[in-house]
Every structure is written in C-alpha cells, then in structure tokens.
Design a protein around this motif. Structure first.
Motif, PDB file in Angstrom:
ATOM      1  N   VAL A   1     -57.405  39.192  58.835  1.00  0.00           N
ATOM      2  CA  VAL A   1     -58.797  39.615  58.639  1.00  0.00           C
ATOM      3  C   VAL A   1     -59.559  39.345  59.925  1.00  0.00           C
ATOM      4  O   VAL A   1     -59.733  38.194  60.334  1.00  0.00           O
ATOM      5  N   ASP A   2     -59.995  40.414  60.584  1.00  0.00           N
ATOM      6  CA  ASP A   2     -60.798  40.257  61.794  1.00  0.00           C
ATOM      7  C   ASP A   2     -62.284  40.399  61.496  1.00  0.00           C
ATOM      8  O   ASP A   2     -63.125  39.869  62.202  1.00  0.00           O
ATOM      9  N   LYS A   3     -62.599  41.144  60.435  1.00  0.00           N
ATOM     10  CA  LYS A   3     -63.975  41.300  59.999  1.00  0.00           C
ATOM     11  C   LYS A   3     -64.013  41.334  58.475  1.00  0.00           C
ATOM     12  O   LYS A   3     -63.147  41.943  57.841  1.00  0.00           O
ATOM     13  N   ILE A   4     -64.992  40.668  57.904  1.00  0.00           N
ATOM     14  CA  ILE A   4     -65.239  40.778  56.463  1.00  0.00           C
ATOM     15  C   ILE A   4     -66.403  41.743  56.291  1.00  0.00           C
ATOM     16  O   ILE A   4     -67.478  41.539  56.865  1.00  0.00           O
ATOM     17  N   ILE A   5     -66.180  42.818  55.527  1.00  0.00           N
ATOM     18  CA  ILE A   5     -67.181  43.872  55.398  1.00  0.00           C
ATOM     19  C   ILE A   5     -67.614  43.978  53.942  1.00  0.00           C
ATOM     20  O   ILE A   5     -66.774  44.027  53.042  1.00  0.00           O
ATOM     21  N   PHE A   6     -68.912  43.986  53.731  1.00  0.00           N
ATOM     22  CA  PHE A   6     -69.442  44.171  52.382  1.00  0.00           C
ATOM     23  C   PHE A   6     -70.802  44.831  52.474  1.00  0.00           C
ATOM     24  O   PHE A   6     -71.382  44.965  53.566  1.00  0.00           O
ATOM     25  N   ASN A   7     -71.300  45.286  51.334  1.00  0.00           N
ATOM     26  CA  ASN A   7     -72.601  45.931  51.284  1.00  0.00           C
ATOM     27  C   ASN A   7     -73.663  44.966  50.777  1.00  0.00           C
ATOM     28  O   ASN A   7     -73.411  44.186  49.864  1.00  0.00           O
ATOM     29  N   CYS A   8     -74.820  45.036  51.360  1.00  0.00           N
ATOM     30  CA  CYS A   8     -75.957  44.247  50.886  1.00  0.00           C
ATOM     31  C   CYS A   8     -76.283  44.679  49.460  1.00  0.00           C
ATOM     32  O   CYS A   8     -76.386  45.877  49.178  1.00  0.00           O
ATOM     33  N   VAL A   9     -76.420  43.725  48.559  1.00  0.00           N
ATOM     34  CA  VAL A   9     -76.679  44.064  47.157  1.00  0.00           C
ATOM     35  C   VAL A   9     -78.088  44.611  46.952  1.00  0.00           C
ATOM     36  O   VAL A   9     -78.368  45.240  45.936  1.00  0.00           O
TER      37      VAL A   9
ATOM     38  N   GLU B   1     -64.971  33.432  61.597  1.00  0.00           N
ATOM     39  CA  GLU B   1     -65.440  32.135  62.069  1.00  0.00           C
ATOM     40  C   GLU B   1     -66.913  31.884  61.740  1.00  0.00           C
ATOM     41  O   GLU B   1     -67.409  30.763  61.887  1.00  0.00           O
ATOM     42  N   LEU B   2     -67.623  32.923  61.273  1.00  0.00           N
ATOM     43  CA  LEU B   2     -69.049  32.777  60.975  1.00  0.00           C
ATOM     44  C   LEU B   2     -69.343  32.716  59.478  1.00  0.00           C
ATOM     45  O   LEU B   2     -70.503  32.618  59.074  1.00  0.00           O
ATOM     46  N   ILE B   3     -68.288  32.754  58.665  1.00  0.00           N
ATOM     47  CA  ILE B   3     -68.538  32.874  57.227  1.00  0.00           C
ATOM     48  C   ILE B   3     -69.174  31.635  56.617  1.00  0.00           C
ATOM     49  O   ILE B   3     -69.762  31.699  55.551  1.00  0.00           O
ATOM     50  N   TRP B   4     -69.030  30.484  57.262  1.00  0.00           N
ATOM     51  CA  TRP B   4     -69.595  29.262  56.682  1.00  0.00           C
ATOM     52  C   TRP B   4     -71.095  29.163  56.941  1.00  0.00           C
ATOM     53  O   TRP B   4     -71.770  28.284  56.412  1.00  0.00           O
ATOM     54  N   GLN B   5     -71.611  30.067  57.737  1.00  0.00           N
ATOM     55  CA  GLN B   5     -73.041  30.041  58.055  1.00  0.00           C
ATOM     56  C   GLN B   5     -73.795  31.027  57.160  1.00  0.00           C
ATOM     57  O   GLN B   5     -73.206  31.966  56.619  1.00  0.00           O
ATOM     58  N   PRO B   6     -75.110  30.843  56.979  1.00  0.00           N
ATOM     59  CA  PRO B   6     -75.903  31.823  56.229  1.00  0.00           C
ATOM     60  C   PRO B   6     -75.814  33.193  56.901  1.00  0.00           C
ATOM     61  O   PRO B   6     -75.870  33.302  58.121  1.00  0.00           O
ATOM     62  N   ILE B   7     -75.631  34.226  56.094  1.00  0.00           N
ATOM     63  CA  ILE B   7     -75.464  35.583  56.608  1.00  0.00           C
ATOM     64  C   ILE B   7     -76.691  36.395  56.225  1.00  0.00           C
ATOM     65  O   ILE B   7     -77.003  36.548  55.041  1.00  0.00           O
ATOM     66  N   LYS B   8     -77.363  36.928  57.215  1.00  0.00           N
ATOM     67  CA  LYS B   8     -78.587  37.684  56.963  1.00  0.00           C
ATOM     68  C   LYS B   8     -78.329  39.176  57.129  1.00  0.00           C
ATOM     69  O   LYS B   8     -77.640  39.600  58.049  1.00  0.00           O
ATOM     70  N   CYS B   9     -78.897  39.947  56.220  1.00  0.00           N
ATOM     71  CA  CYS B   9     -78.820  41.400  56.327  1.00  0.00           C
ATOM     72  C   CYS B   9     -79.735  41.860  57.452  1.00  0.00           C
ATOM     73  O   CYS B   9     -80.877  41.390  57.565  1.00  0.00           O
ATOM     74  N   SER B  10     -79.256  42.781  58.280  1.00  0.00           N
ATOM     75  CA  SER B  10     -80.059  43.272  59.408  1.00  0.00           C
ATOM     76  C   SER B  10     -81.064  44.333  58.982  1.00  0.00           C
ATOM     77  O   SER B  10     -81.915  44.745  59.781  1.00  0.00           O
ATOM     78  N   ASN B  11     -80.964  44.765  57.716  1.00  0.00           N
ATOM     79  CA  ASN B  11     -81.826  45.859  57.265  1.00  0.00           C
ATOM     80  C   ASN B  11     -82.901  45.416  56.282  1.00  0.00           C
ATOM     81  O   ASN B  11     -83.853  46.140  56.029  1.00  0.00           O
ATOM     82  N   CYS B  12     -82.736  44.202  55.711  1.00  0.00           N
ATOM     83  CA  CYS B  12     -83.719  43.706  54.750  1.00  0.00           C
ATOM     84  C   CYS B  12     -83.720  42.178  54.807  1.00  0.00           C
ATOM     85  O   CYS B  12     -82.884  41.578  55.482  1.00  0.00           O
ATOM     86  N   PRO B  13     -84.613  41.510  54.093  1.00  0.00           N
ATOM     87  CA  PRO B  13     -84.728  40.043  54.207  1.00  0.00           C
ATOM     88  C   PRO B  13     -83.643  39.237  53.497  1.00  0.00           C
ATOM     89  O   PRO B  13     -83.683  38.004  53.535  1.00  0.00           O
ATOM     90  N   CYS B  14     -82.689  39.866  52.874  1.00  0.00           N
ATOM     91  CA  CYS B  14     -81.704  39.130  52.066  1.00  0.00           C
ATOM     92  C   CYS B  14     -80.798  38.245  52.922  1.00  0.00           C
ATOM     93  O   CYS B  14     -80.441  38.597  54.048  1.00  0.00           O
ATOM     94  N   THR B  15     -80.425  37.101  52.348  1.00  0.00           N
ATOM     95  CA  THR B  15     -79.463  36.189  52.966  1.00  0.00           C
ATOM     96  C   THR B  15     -78.343  35.934  51.964  1.00  0.00           C
ATOM     97  O   THR B  15     -78.579  35.839  50.760  1.00  0.00           O
ATOM     98  N   PHE B  16     -77.118  35.809  52.489  1.00  0.00           N
ATOM     99  CA  PHE B  16     -75.954  35.675  51.618  1.00  0.00           C
ATOM    100  C   PHE B  16     -75.098  34.484  52.033  1.00  0.00           C
ATOM    101  O   PHE B  16     -75.224  33.955  53.135  1.00  0.00           O
ATOM    102  N   ARG B  17     -74.203  34.135  51.110  1.00  0.00           N
ATOM    103  CA  ARG B  17     -73.071  33.284  51.432  1.00  0.00           C
ATOM    104  C   ARG B  17     -71.838  33.974  50.871  1.00  0.00           C
ATOM    105  O   ARG B  17     -71.930  34.743  49.903  1.00  0.00           O
TER     106      ARG B  17
END
Length: 260
Positions: free
Chosen positions: A213-221, A232-248
């Motif tokens: 797995v070089d990239k994990i790809i998913f859609n913002c809910v 290597e970045l999955i343990w950090q908060p993931i922010k959507c670049s298109n809206c204010p949502c944050t994920f784990r």
C-alpha cells in the motif's frame, strides 16, 4: 490411539460432570478448555513456519483458532488418506489403494464458539448483573465432549494450507488465509519494527496476491472529495482539502470515521 493426547482431560471432565455441584461443572469446563487448546496446538505443528512466530510462541489459542478458520476451509470434512498401490501407468484410474489413516473433521468456527462458551462459565457471576446468568447443566457440555471424543478417533492429522503469502520489504513473510481474502481489511506486517501495510488483490489472471500500500484512498463522507493518504501519515489527523471535515483511519476494518 489418541493422536491429540486429550483423553486425560476428557476423562477428568466426565468425572466432574457426575457431581451435582456447580463448582464441579466449572472445573469440567476448564478441563474441556485444556483439551481444546491441546488440539489447537497439535494442529499448529502441521503448519510449520506458516503460523507467525509472534503468535505461535505465545499461549493465544483464540487467535490461533481465527487463523485455522482462515487457513483451512475444508476443516469441517474428515476423510481417509490413501495412496494408489499400482504404478502411474495404470489407466484409467487405479483401483487398489492403501490407507494411511483417517482424519476427523474439526470445524474451527464451531470449535472457537464452543471454546468461548466454555470460557464464559469460568467467570465469577456478578451480583448486580441485570441479566441472570444461565444455569450450568451437564447438557451444555454433551455436544462439546462428543466433538472432542471424535478427535481422539483420528488415525491421521492433516492440515490444508489455503494461504496467500508475500515477503515484506523487511524480510518478514506475510500469510493470509483464503477465508480472509475476500474482505477489505488491510494486512499489517507482523514485524512491529516495520508495520508496512498491504492490500489484497486479484490479478486479471485470477491470482490472489498481496500488494504494498503506497496510498490509502477514500472519499470524504461529507463532500465525497477523494482523499489520498500516505501510510506513514495515517496516525495523524487527516483533513479534507475540500471541506472542514477531519478524519482518522481505522486500519482494523479499513474504514474512515469522521471526528470533527
């Protein structure tokens, strides 16, 4: 002949079940758990290096049962192991066979359910529990004893290894049973100094393989924007670049959960 060496546990359990008190029934459950664990670890010997050392070196029968469920899809079928006495030139099919031994079915899903059921009898009852625990009776053990006694009649032990494997960059071998291959869960390298992620995939030729797995790809809910995350970045908060949502990311189920 008891290839699994569980007869002493079964005999003690049956003697305990003859006693009317609840304490004896609980000790019978313990003896049957010992018998089941012995079967699991005896079966483990047939897999050699396939079972990860990190698991095999520890007393984790429930975790091993999960692997056995995944590795051996034919475990609910017993049979006779034989070889043909005639040479390979016999046509169309050899008629004379010599038996090597008889295997007994061990449906690991049922086996694991019974193992956990017995474990539930070994907990002290809670005085303030809302639901009254089921009363212990000898009937609860009858089917389990019958299944284990069937194991003692086996004259051969056989293990089918329906496994997909890959070698990680760290040199560690990864193993996934075909029973687990159809789900979307990611595979994590068992080397805790590595923890590289792998995904299951079927090639155009129909082969089942593990891929890095070089990239994990998913859609913002919220907005359905595509989000790409490096492992290597999955343990950090993931922010959507298109809206204010944050994920784990929840790697255990390969899903995303909105946190903000």
């Amino acid at each position: 002949m008891d290839l699994y060496c569980i007869t002493p546990y079964l005999e003690r359990a049956k003697r305990l079940l003859e006693q009317p008190d609840e304490a004896s029934l609980r000790y019978a459950a313990l003896e049957l758990r010992f018998a089941m664990e012995t079967v699991v670890y005896r079966q483990l010997q047939e897999y050699g290096d396939v079972i990860p050392v990190s698991v095999a070196s520890q007393w984790k029968p429930d975790q091993l049962l999960k692997l056995l469920i995944s590795f051996d899809p034919t475990s609910n079928q017993g049979g006779d192991l034989s070889f043909a006495i005639e040479g390979p030139d016999v046509k169309p099919i050899p008629q004379n066979f010599k038996s090597l031994g008889e295997t007994k079915a061990i449906p690991w899903k049922e086996f694991r359910a019974n193992y956990n059921k017995l474990g539930s009898y070994l907990h002290a009852p809670q005085s303030n529990a809302k639901k009254k625990p089921k009363a212990l009776t000898t009937d609860a053990f009858t089917a389990i004893i019958s299944r284990l006694e069937d194991c003692t009649k086996a004259t051969a032990i056989f293990a089918l290894k329906a496994i997909i494997s890959a070698q990680c960059d760290c040199g560690n071998m990864l193993y996934v049973g075909q029973g687990e291959f159809d789900n979307d869960e990611l595979v994590v390298c068992s080397n805790t100094m590595c923890n590289r992620l792998w995904r299951k995939n079927a090639t155009t030729e129909g082969d089942q393989v593990l891929e890095r797995v070089d990239k994990i790809i998913f859609n913002c809910v919220a907005c359905q924007a595509v989000i790409r995350v490096s492992p290597e970045l999955i343990w950090q908060p993931i922010k959507c670049s298109n809206c204010p949502c944050t994920f784990r990311l929840n790697l255990a189920f390969s899903t995303t959960t909105r946190t903000e």
